[in-house]
Design an enzyme around this catalytic site. Structure first.
Site, short mmCIF file in Angstrom:
data_model
loop_
_atom_site.label_atom_id
_atom_site.label_comp_id
_atom_site.label_asym_id
_atom_site.label_seq_id
_atom_site.Cartn_x
_atom_site.Cartn_y
_atom_site.Cartn_z
N ARG A 1 0.86 -1.18 0.00
CA ARG A 1 0.00 0.00 0.00
C ARG A 1 0.89 1.23 0.00
NH1 ARG A 1 -3.38 -2.77 -1.68
NH2 ARG A 1 -5.41 -3.26 -0.80
N GLU B 1 -4.50 6.99 -4.72
CA GLU B 1 -4.65 6.56 -6.12
C GLU B 1 -5.93 7.12 -6.73
OE1 GLU B 1 -4.42 2.29 -5.88
OE2 GLU B 1 -2.40 2.38 -5.05
N HIS C 1 -1.14 -0.03 -9.89
CA HIS C 1 -1.79 -1.01 -8.98
C HIS C 1 -2.28 -2.24 -9.76
CE1 HIS C 1 -3.96 -1.27 -4.85
NE2 HIS C 1 -3.70 -2.48 -5.31
C1 DGY Z 1 -5.24 -6.37 -2.78
O1 DGY Z 1 -5.74 -7.49 -2.95
O2 DGY Z 1 -5.29 -5.78 -1.70
C2 DGY Z 1 -4.62 -5.75 -3.99
O3 DGY Z 1 -3.93 -4.61 -3.68
C3 DGY Z 1 -5.72 -5.49 -5.00
O4 DGY Z 1 -5.23 -5.37 -6.26
#
Ligand code: DGY
Length: 314
Positions: free
Chosen positions: A233, A262, A280
Site C-alpha cells: 500500500r 490513487e 496497482h
Molecule cells: C489487494 O488485494 O489488496 C490488492 O492490492 C488489489 O489489487
C-alpha cells in the site's frame, strides 16, 4: 448489486446471473453510489476508492454486504460498516502468486533499469549498444528483505530463493514456523533487518503501525544503493523521503505499484528516471482476477443467504 468499477465480461456475466448489476456511468462514482445503492443488497468496491464513514452513511438501508475486489480492506471503514450491520467480504488466498510474481518483475525492472531503457528506445534516442550504458545491478545472489511475510511474502521468498539464489531475510510481527520460513532469516530487530536488505520489498498491510514505515531514518539504514519495491500500500512509504533517497543514490532504484491517494501519483517521482511506476496491477492476470471475482461474488451471495463465507472479514 452496485459495482464501483466495470467488471471483466465473464465476471459481469456471473454477477448478472444472480444480481441486478448496476455499473457507474460518467458521473463521479462517489456521487452516484448513494443514489445507485437504493434497493441494492450489496456494493462491490476496489482499493483506491475509500469507502469511508460518510460513504457508508450515504448507502441505502437495503445494503447488507460490501465486497471488495482485494485482500486489503484498509480502504473501508470497518467500524462504520459494523455499526450499520453491513458485512464485509474480501479475496484472500487467490492472489498471492500473481502478486509475488509481479513484485519479482518490479524488482528486476528496477534493478536492471528496463523501463528507463525502454523509454529511451521508444523516444528514438538509442545510439547503439555500449559497454557503459544502462548498468543496473544483479538481482541474482543478493540479500532480499521482505517486510511483511504473509502468504504473498512467502510466495516471493520461494521465487527469489529458488529462481534467483537470493538470501531471504524478513521482518514480521511474529516469527513464522520453520516450514513457512523455509530457510529465510527472521529479524525481530528492525535495524538488523534493514541493514541486511540490499533489495527491500514491502508486503505488509496498511495499518497505523505500518503507515509511513519507510521513512528517512529507515531509508538511511539500508545498504547504500539498495533497491526498494512496494506492492503493498502506498501509505507505507514517506514519498518525499524515498524521492530524496533516489536522488542521492542511497536508493539506487525503486518500483512502486501503489500510492497513497490513487490514482494520483506523487509528483516527486515523475521526473526521476530511477523509479518504475505502475498502476496497482500486481494482481492483474486473467486467472487471478477471475478467481478474485468468483470469491467475492460467492462471498456476497453467501452473506445474503445467511451463510458465513470463509472470506468474511467482519
Ligand atoms: C489487494 O488485494 O489488496 C490488492 O492490492 C488489489 O489489487
Amino acid at each position: 448489486m452496485v459495482t464501483v468499477r466495470r467488471l471483466p465480461t465473464s465476471l459481469a456475466a456471473r454477477a448478472s446471473a444472480t444480481f441486478d448489476l448496476r455499473i457507474p456511468g460518467e458521473q463521479p462514482v462517489r456521487d452516484w453510489l448513494a443514489e445507485a445503492s437504493h434497493g441494492a443488497d450489496a456494493v462491490l468496491c476496489v482499493p483506491g476508492l475509500p469507502i469511508n464513514a460518510d460513504i457508508i452513511a450515504s448507502l441505502a438501508p437495503s445494503v447488507r454486504v460490501i465486497g471488495t475486489f482485494s485482500v486489503g480492506v484498509d480502504h473501508i471503514d470497518l467500524a462504520a460498516a459494523r455499526d450499520r450491520g453491513i458485512a464485509i467480504v474480501n479475496t484472500p488466498g487467490v492472489l498471492s502468486r500473481s502478486t509475488a510474481e509481479f513484485t519479482m518483475l518490479l524488482l528486476l525492472a528496477a534493478a536492471r533499469r528496463s523501463t528507463e531503457a525502454e523509454r529511451l528506445v521508444r523516444a528514438g534516442r538509442w545510439q547503439g549498444a555500449a559497454p557503459g550504458e544502462f548498468l543496473g545491478v544483479d538481482v541474482f545472489g543478493k540479500r532480499l528483505g521482505i517486510f511483511g511475510m504473509g502468504h504473498i511474502g512467502q510466495a516471493l521468498a520461494r521465487i527469489a530463493g529458488a529462481g534467483f539464489g537470493m538470501e531471504v531475510h524478513y521482518h514480521n510481527r511474529s516469527r513464522l514456523s520453520p516450514a513457512e520460513e523455509a530457510g529465510a532469516t527472521y529479524h525481530a530487530d528492525e535495524n538488523s533487518f534493514l541493514a541486511a536488505s540490499q533489495m527491500l520489498c514491502l508486503l505488509a498491510p496498511a495499518s497505523p503501525s505500518t503507515k509511513l514505515w519507510l521513512n528517512a531514518d529507515r531509508l538511511r539504514k539500508l545498504p547504500a544503493g539498495a533497491v526498494v519495491v512496494n506492492t503493498a500500500r502506498g501509505v507505507l512509504v514517506d514519498d518525499d523521503a524515498l524521492a530524496a533517497a533516489l536522488r542521492s543514490g542511497q536508493v539506487a532504484a525503486a518500483a512502486l505499484d501503489v500510492f497513497p491517494r490513487e490514482p494520483e501519483v506523487p509528483a516527486v517521482y515523475l521526473a526521476l528516471e530511477n523509479v518504475v511506476l505502475t498502476p496497482h496491477i500486481a494482481t492483474a492476470t486473467v486467472e487471478t482476477r477471475e478467481a478474485m471475482g468468483k470469491l467475492v461474488i460467492d462471498g456476497i451471495s453467501a452473506c445474503l443467504e445467511g451463510r458465513r463465507p470463509a472470506n468474511l472479514v467482519t
